[in-house]
Design an enzyme around this catalytic site. Structure first.
Site, short mmCIF file in Angstrom:
data_model
loop_
_atom_site.label_atom_id
_atom_site.label_comp_id
_atom_site.label_asym_id
_atom_site.label_seq_id
_atom_site.Cartn_x
_atom_site.Cartn_y
_atom_site.Cartn_z
N LYS A 126 55.13 87.80 32.47
CA LYS A 126 53.86 88.28 33.02
C LYS A 126 53.17 87.12 33.74
CE LYS A 126 49.64 90.58 31.28
NZ LYS A 126 49.02 91.10 30.03
N SER A 206 47.51 95.61 30.14
CA SER A 206 47.63 94.88 31.39
C SER A 206 49.04 94.37 31.69
CB SER A 206 46.67 93.68 31.38
OG SER A 206 46.99 92.78 30.33
N SER A 230 47.35 95.65 25.43
CA SER A 230 47.97 95.29 26.71
C SER A 230 49.47 95.07 26.66
CB SER A 230 47.29 94.04 27.30
OG SER A 230 46.02 94.38 27.79
#
Length: 535
Positions: A126, A206, A230
């Site tokens: 990420k 996210s 997330s």
């Protein structure tokens, strides 16, 4: 991790491969369909294995025999990223050194000097995890300049374990902590990530890009981060596995923060054993289990059965009748496998919801002001707010930065009122899990991870009120999402929660649940889905 002999490592991998037999033997797809052209654009077959279903132990066994190389595997994933990712926009960039990393792993395999289960395995990160050789942006143009000076601690562990850092994934900008009504999966740096199952649906956030990339088989594993939901929500909504580890198991050094009191990075994968093996590298044997419990390697090697396990089902009917019906079917399948499923309610949730956001505002101001001076660009939260005001592209999907502005005005973390708030949050969140587990003598608490994915809409923002992740997120306890099934074409996950440092036990139980539900299927990249099947 301590060095092990090749024979010992091979033995572990052979045992572990038995755990993953069911996921590895599942059909790769449900048959021809409208989106199959996207999947055939880049084959999932490489070196005699199907990327959709293969596990890390199976890959390592083949690399040990010489029938597959890391270079072959890495090239296959890079080809799929080039061919498939334009539809979903999950991968921000690939590493210019990925093939060199793979070649170095192949040399170690030939010499019998492998570094563990992730040696030669392609991993996506990420893009809020610092990498010294690639930009780390948190999705914001404010950080889109030079790469950080050093890797995040977790990246150092992955490199030391021989993993191939394949590239960086898109995310909800600032990990969804900027606007009051954000659109998950959108960032100013890369635009919108789409759900691979139905392209006009949202991937949740996210860790949107990490989950979508895994669903599309663009890497073997990925790293996500979570403050509250997330990792697990994107995992559930994209039909993959996501583990939010216990707080402190994985170092947060070098990860763009929201709150040191809740933030954690964690592994995401297409099966539980790959998530567990990745955690064994990110964390370490002594940090992922309660005192006296089996080690992580032991737990994934001996997942056991569901017989005699007691699981509390927290239904959450607010997620819709179709999800509730799926939970009923899930409970029936677990019961048929010998588990005892009892319905539970989670106490203190309204109070947790009232306290969590104000506490996070104060913590974000403190922690982002500590991180930004380590990077080029704005040096504090006030500078970041001004940057967004003067860069129109930052407002091209949604204009708001209300959370930034509220955090700037929030009381400092030295304030007695804040301290009392965080203390109450910690106490009530832990009690909410501990008391329910003790009262019903549970091995875990289960709930739906997510509703069916909503339609992505910048003007409206997210259509999510998903309370299942909050108890474990605020408590710092582990939670694990595994695929539970589908509402129409849209995946829904089953979220499992356990007590303090029970990560290994939770992964072992999760492997047994995954085996029983066998709910994964490959995405078909449908452009849309008929109305009425989901929100």
């Amino acid at each position: 991790m301590k060095k092990r002999s090749m024979a010992a490592l091979t033995a572990i991998l052979v045992v572990a491969s038995l755990v993953a037999a069911a996921p590895g033997q599942r059909a790769a797809a449900a048959g021809p369909g409208p989106g199959d052209a996207a999947r055939s654009a880049a084959s999932t077959l490489v070196g005699g294995v199907d990327l959709d279903t293969v596990t890390i132990p199976e890959l390592q066994a083949r690399m040990h025999r010489g029938s597959l190389s890391s270079l072959q595997l890495t090239r296959a994933y890079l080809r799929r990223i080039k061919a498939v990712d334009p539809r979903i926009n999950s991968v921000l960039r690939t590493s210019p050194t990925a093939l060199r990393q793979a070649a170095a792993s192949d040399l170690r395999h030939r010499l019998g000097r492998t570094r563990g289960p992730l040696d030669g395995i392609p991993v996506l990160l990420k893009d809020n995890v610092n990498t010294r050789d690639m930009p780390t942006t948190a999705g914001s143009l404010a950080l889109a300049g030079s790469p950080p000076d050093t890797d995040a601690d977790l990246v150092g562990k992955l490199r030391a374990a021989g993993a191939v850092i394949l590239g960086k994934t898109n995310l909800s900008e600032w990990a969804n902590f900027r606007a009051a009504k954000p659109t998950s999966g959108w960032s100013a740096v890369s635009g919108q990530t789409n759900n691979p199952y139905v392209l006009d649906r949202n991937p949740c956030g996210s860790s949107s890009g990490s989950a979508a990339a895994l669903a599309a088989s663009l890497a073997q594993v990925a790293i996500g981060t979570e403050t509250d939901g997330s990792i697990v929500c994107p995992a559930g909504m994209n039909g993959v596995v996501g583990l939010k580890p216990s707080l402190g198991v994985v170092s947060q050094s070098g990860v763009v923060p929201i709150s040191a009191e809740q933030d954690t990075a964690g592994p995401m994968a297409r099966n539980v054993i790959d998530a567990a093996l990745t955690l064994s590298v990110l964390g370490g044997r002594d940090t992922v289990r309660a005192d006296g419990a089996p080690s992580l390697t032991d737990a994934v090697g001996r997942p056991g059965t569901l017989r005699g396990k007691r699981i509390g089902l927290w239904r959450l009917p607010s997620l819709g009748a179709e999800v509730d019906a799926l939970m009923t079917r899930t409970a029936q399948r677990l019961t048929a496998a010998g588990a005892e499923v009892v319905e539970v309610t989670m106490p203190y949730q309204e109070r947790l919801a009232a306290l969590e956001f104000p506490a996070l505002l104060s913590e974000f101001h403190r922690d982002i002001d500590a991180y930004l001076p380590t990077r080029g660009g704005p040096q504090d939260l006030a500078g970041l707010i001004e940057f967004n005001r003067t860069h129109p592209r930052e407002r091209s999907c949604f204009a708001g930065q209300e959370l930034f502005e509220q955090a700037l005005a929030a009381p400092p973390t030295t304030d007695p009122e804040y301290r009392a708030m965080r203390a109450e949050l910690t106490d009530l969140s832990r009690r909410s899990i501990d008391e329910v587990m003790a009262a019903h003598d549970l091995d875990a608490i289960a709930s739906p991870t997510n509703p069916p994915a909503w339609t992505t809409d910048c003007a409206r923002g997210d259509n999510d009120v998903i309370p299942s992740s909050t108890p474990a997120a605020v408590a710092g306890y582990p939670s694990l999402s595994v695929p539970a099934g589908f509402v129409g074409e849209l995946p829904v996950g089953l979220l499992l929660m356990a007590g303090h440092r029970q990560d290994a036990e939770l992964l072992s139980l999760g492997a047994a649940v995954e085996h029983r539900l066998d709910a994964w299927r490959a995405p078909r990249y449908l452009p849309s889905t008929p109305s009425g099947t989901a929100r």
